[in-house]
Design an enzyme around this catalytic site. Structure first.
Site, PDB file in Angstrom:
ATOM      1  N   GLY A   1      -3.651  22.353  -0.936  1.00  0.00           N
ATOM      2  CA  GLY A   1      -3.971  21.615  -2.496  1.00  0.00           C
ATOM      3  C   GLY A   1      -2.507  21.520  -3.135  1.00  0.00           C
ATOM      4  N   CYS A   2      -2.484  20.692  -4.070  1.00  0.00           N
ATOM      5  CA  CYS A   2      -1.196  20.175  -4.622  1.00  0.00           C
ATOM      6  C   CYS A   2      -0.892  21.719  -5.496  1.00  0.00           C
ATOM      7  CB  CYS A   2      -1.246  19.114  -5.484  1.00  0.00           C
ATOM      8  SG  CYS A   2      -2.709  18.993  -6.622  1.00  0.00           S
ATOM      9  N   TYR A   3      -1.877  21.793  -6.350  1.00  0.00           N
ATOM     10  CA  TYR A   3      -1.543  23.198  -7.078  1.00  0.00           C
ATOM     11  C   TYR A   3      -1.116  24.455  -6.403  1.00  0.00           C
ATOM     12  CZ  TYR A   3      -2.956  21.435 -11.940  1.00  0.00           C
ATOM     13  OH  TYR A   3      -3.236  20.734 -13.140  1.00  0.00           O
TER      14      TYR A   3
END
Length: 907
Positions: free
Chosen positions: A690-692
């Site tokens: 995921g980006c986070y």
């Protein structure tokens, strides 16, 4: 003296290279008296390096040498090799040892040496009237013994360093500061240590300064008490932290020897041989303990790592030739053999032959079918067939024996690149010759792996453009018949001439190795050939375009992927699927006219059934919870294909559906932290982080060894509203977001679990957490009114005091050479990193008492830092391209617009 290897055995050239190569290399170095300070250097003089490399050609082919140089130079300097040196080597063979290490350094390599001093210590203890006492093979180290041990270790360390410097090789004595230990059992062994942490920075600092690190195995407790540690154990613990390609144990015997035959054991594949080896009556005491320790060590390292047991005299031959010189130990894979054709997965075998065997691939599917039918006809006529392979489907061999014949024929022997890197081919050969006392086969002269066959044959004979090999055959009439049969099949006489050309047929072979050693050298290093042998078997790579199927093109990430693939020099789109956009032209794609389609899971499975002939890579850019039907369809459709990266399509999933996989089928695609796993992955299944989670892990990973496990790190994240997807909601409504900041999912966010789960997977024994005590993270996400980009502020609790400079140095070294992670002292800004393909880490800050190295309180022992990245790029699409590049075996950064030469990860 370094003796000539197998490539020179029995030839007159041996006398011309009798002088040890390492000593020839050392003679090229300037003679320098006294100690010399280390200073940074970019490597050896190029002309000198070329001369040294040419010396290596005396023991192996040019191709072999260059391959291993590239292989060893492909990793960071500290990950080349950890070499354990016994005290007897220093006392008895110091000049050879120094020459061998100088040799490696002159070709740009930095071996890390950990030495013991057992014999010297025993001698000093005896002179002092102190009895050397042991318990369970461990030296009991009381106060007087330890005092003498410190003097002996320092003295032997100094001897080796000075010997190296006399040869012009920069070396740094490191007698403390690397190994942190607790008492192993103070009541039983007194001052003997159990290593609990390795300070790798001390070692890496030496290498950065251009010096070989020369370590003793003494350790210290956190309170400063010196403890004695066995040098083998110290070298193993250092290897667990550095994960080098090679762990080398130098001994005087030049390897391990079979207790019954007395012959040196060339290779040991632990997955296949370990259990049976332990049952051997001669495997006991020290030998048994050594094998157990090596297995435990290699089980914790990547499969690319191996252990070599070798003498200092033959070190370079072990490292730079396929035949090796000592004993090579690696994990390998389990193998099988099958004589019942009905039990063989014929489709899988045919696909592997189509991919890797030139004679089959040139004729296509009909040639594969014809070969299989011939095997069935042979069986029907009373002949025998053996099919060999390994569990991952990376190597295959077919052996036949016609009815009434005594010699078996090796019909096919193919291996994937993964089998080459895993050294599986040599183990397969052992299995084949175990089953076949007499074996014959032929190989084209232009075959890339010809030298591999010469090394394993008892004899050979050139027939036209083929070389006939045999193993275990002593009957010259039979050999002559075999050669004649091959010549007739090629329309030639046994001499290799076309019948009627006026040249008489050659006489039957009259020597045990009919094809001369010099001819072997000639054909063992053909231009463009890939090296092969004990350390691998040659394969060829394809340069065809990589065809990509994109499922889920409507989202923002899908759009970015289309643009990146359009600009990629080796990728092209085969399908772009979107239910809402079906029938519409694909925007931002200029390589060919292409319309969106609406592919169901079943239709994707139907396409995947053809393997990589239609689609090489499937990208699933779908919402969470939607990917499984597509993955199941691909898995079902390709179940009968060979389980290799060349046959099975690669699947990259951008959702969270497989990020917590525990089956071992999915690789976690954060290359900066999992690159080795990705490069060696055989299932072709990659789950994109995921980006986070990507930004958070990049900010936390360098500090993992220093964290306080009793307190949770926290991450405060802010994302642009593109992160909320295209489905309308308040979180992606610009009007609602105007002048606003929206917190959401303040607890139990999926990225919170992902961060802790992934970082726990890379935990080392020296870290304050483990799978039994997993890392937990506090994460709070927010949405801001800008479109794309992420800003993260991380609070990380530490076990010790640090200042901001220390932290910056830790991050700079951790991400040194990473082109998609930049490190800066200042706090990075979201707007500066939007639409960029790399993450930026910086803004390191510590509380005052912590930074001043004073008596910081628990709350003050922490660091605050910032990370920014583009959620659609490095947080998604760019990272997917990065993973695809690794999976298909091309340069990791191909098609990603980043600076060619970032300055030491500095922004």
């Amino acid at each position: 003296m370094i003796r000539a290897g197998r490539l020179l055995k029995g030839t007159g050239i041996m006398g011309r290279i009798a002088r040890p190569l390492a000593q020839q290399t050392a003679s090229l170095a300037p003679r320098i008296g006294g100690a010399q300070r280390c200073s940074y250097q970019n490597g050896p003089d190029l002309s000198e390096k070329e001369t040294i490399v040419k010396l290596l050609y005396n023991i192996g082919s040019k191709k072999e040498v260059e391959q291993y140089l590239r292989h060893f130079s492909s990793v960071e300097s500290q990950k080349f090799a950890v070499i354990k040196v016994g005290g007897a080597v220093i006392s008895d063979d110091l000049a050879t040892l120094a020459s061998a290490l100088t040799f490696l350094n002159r070709v740009g390599l930095y071996p890390i040496v950990v030495h013991g001093a057992g014999p010297q210590l025993n001698k000093r203890l005896e002179a002092a009237g102190i009895e050397a006492r042991y318990e369970d093979g461990i030296r009991i180290t009381d106060g007087p013994t330890l005092a003498i041990a410190r003097e002996v270790f320092a003295s032997e360390n100094r001897k080796l360093v000075e010997a190296l410097e006399r040869l012009g090789t920069r070396a740094r004595p490191i007698t403390s500061g690397v190994f942190v230990a607790d008492y192993l059992n103070q009541e039983k062994y007194d001052r003997v240590g159990r290593i609990v942490r390795v300070n790798r920075e001390v070692v890496e600092s030496s290498i950065r300064a251009g010096c070989l690190p020369i370590l003793t195995s003494l350790a210290e407790t956190p309170q400063g008490q010196i403890l004695n540690v066995n040098a083998d154990i110290a070298a193993g613990e250092l290897a667990r932290v550095l994960e080098p390609l090679k762990i080398v144990y130098l001994n005087e015997k030049n390897g391990l020897y079979h207790g019954t035959t007395g012959k040196r054991i060339e290779t040991i594949h632990l997955d296949e041989e370990y259990e049976d080896l332990l049952k051997e009556p001669w495997v006991r005491y020290g030998t048994k303990l050594k094998l157990k320790e090596i297995k435990e060590l290699l089980d914790t390292l990547p499969r690319s790592s191996s252990v070599a047991i070798i003498s200092a005299e033959h070190l370079h031959k072990e490292l730079f030739t396929h035949s090796g010189a000592g004993t090579l130990i690696m994990r390998g894979h389990r193998l099988f053999s099958e004589q019942d054709l009905a039990a063989v997965d014929s489709g899988r075998l045919r696909a592997l032959l189509l991919e890797l065997d030139p004679a089959i691939s040139s004729g296509g599917q009909p040639a594969a079918e014809e070969f299989w039918q011939r095997l069935e006809q042979l069986k029907a006529g009373g002949g025998q067939v053996w099919v060999y392979g390994d569990e991952p489907g990376q190597v295959a061999a077919v052996v036949t024996r016609a009815a009434g014949e005594t010699a078996s024929v090796l019909e096919k022997f193919v291996a994937t690149k993964a089998a080459v890197l895993g050294n599986i081919t040599d183990n397969a050969w052992k299995l084949i010759v175990r089953d076949h006392a007499q074996l014959v086969w032929s190989v084209p002269r232009a075959d890339d792996g010809l030298s591999w066959h010469f090394e394993r044959a008892d004899g050979s004979w050139a027939v036209g453009d083929q070389v006939v090999f045999w193993h275990g055959i002593q009957d010259w009439a039979l050999i002559s018949s075999l050669i004649g049969t091959k010549a007739a099949a090629l329309g030639l006489s046994p001499s290799g001439q076309t019948p009627g050309s006026g040249t008489a047929a050659a006489a039957a072979p009259t020597g045990s190795r009919c094809y001369s050693t010099m001819a072997r050298r000639q054909f063992g290093a053909l231009p463009g050939s890939a090296p092969a042998g004990r350390h691998g078997y040659a394969t060829a790579a394809s340069s065809s375009p990589v065809r990509v199927g994109l499922i889920g093109a409507r989202g923002y990430t899908g759009r970015e992927l289309i643009k990146l693939i359009d600009a990629h020099p080796q990728f092209e789109l085969a399908y772009v699927s979107s239910r809402e956009l079906a029938g519409q032209p694909v925007p931002n794609y200029t390589k060919a006219p292409l319309n969106h389609v609406n592919l169901s899971a079943q239709e994707v499975g139907d396409i995947a059934r053809a393997g990589r002939s239609v689609v090489d890579v499937w990208i699933l850019a779908l919402p969470n919870g939607v990917a499984a039907p597509f993955v199941d369809a691909i898995d079902s459709a390709t179940a009968l294909l060979p389980a290799t990266s060349q046959s099975q399509p690669i699947v990259v999933d951008l959702s969270a559906d497989y990020r917590f996989d525990i089956t071992g089928q999915w690789a976690y695609g954060l290359p900066e932290l999992h690159r080795k796993d990705l490069a060696s992955w055989t299932t072709g299944r990659i789950t994109n982080p995921g980006c986070y989670a990507t930004g958070s892990q990049l900010g936390l990973a360098p500090l993992l060894p220093y964290m306080d496990a009793t307190r949770l790190p926290s991450v405060f994240g802010v994302s642009g509203y593109s992160g909320a997807g295209t489905k309308p909601s308040p979180k992606n409504d610009p009007k609602f977001l105007a002048d606003n900041l929206i917190p959401y999912a303040p607890v139990n966010h999926i990225h919170e679990r992902e961060i802790g789960h992934s970082l726990t997977r890379i935990a080392r024994p020296t870290y304050p957490f483990s799978p039994a005590n997993p890392l937990m993270v506090q994460f709070t996400p927010h949405v801001a009114p800008f479109f794309q980009g992420i800003g993260l502020t991380l609070h990380v609790p530490l076990r010790m005091s640090m200042n901001a400079k220390d932290v910056h140095e830790i991050f700079s070294q951790f991400y040194r050479g990473e082109r998609l992670v930049h490190v800066t002292k200042d706090a990075p800004l979201v707007r500066d990193n939007a639409e960029k393909h790399y993450a930026v880490v910086g803004g390191f800050a510590v509380p005052l008492a912590n930074g001043d190295q004073g008596s910081a309180s628990l709350a003050e022992r922490r660091v605050v830092l910032n990370v920014t990245l583009d959620n659609l790029l490095k947080g998604a699409a760019t990272q997917a391209i990065q993973n695809m590049n690794i999976a298909v075996g091309i340069d990791e950064y191909t098609g990603i617009p980043v600076p060619e030469h970032p300055t030491m990860s500095q922004c």
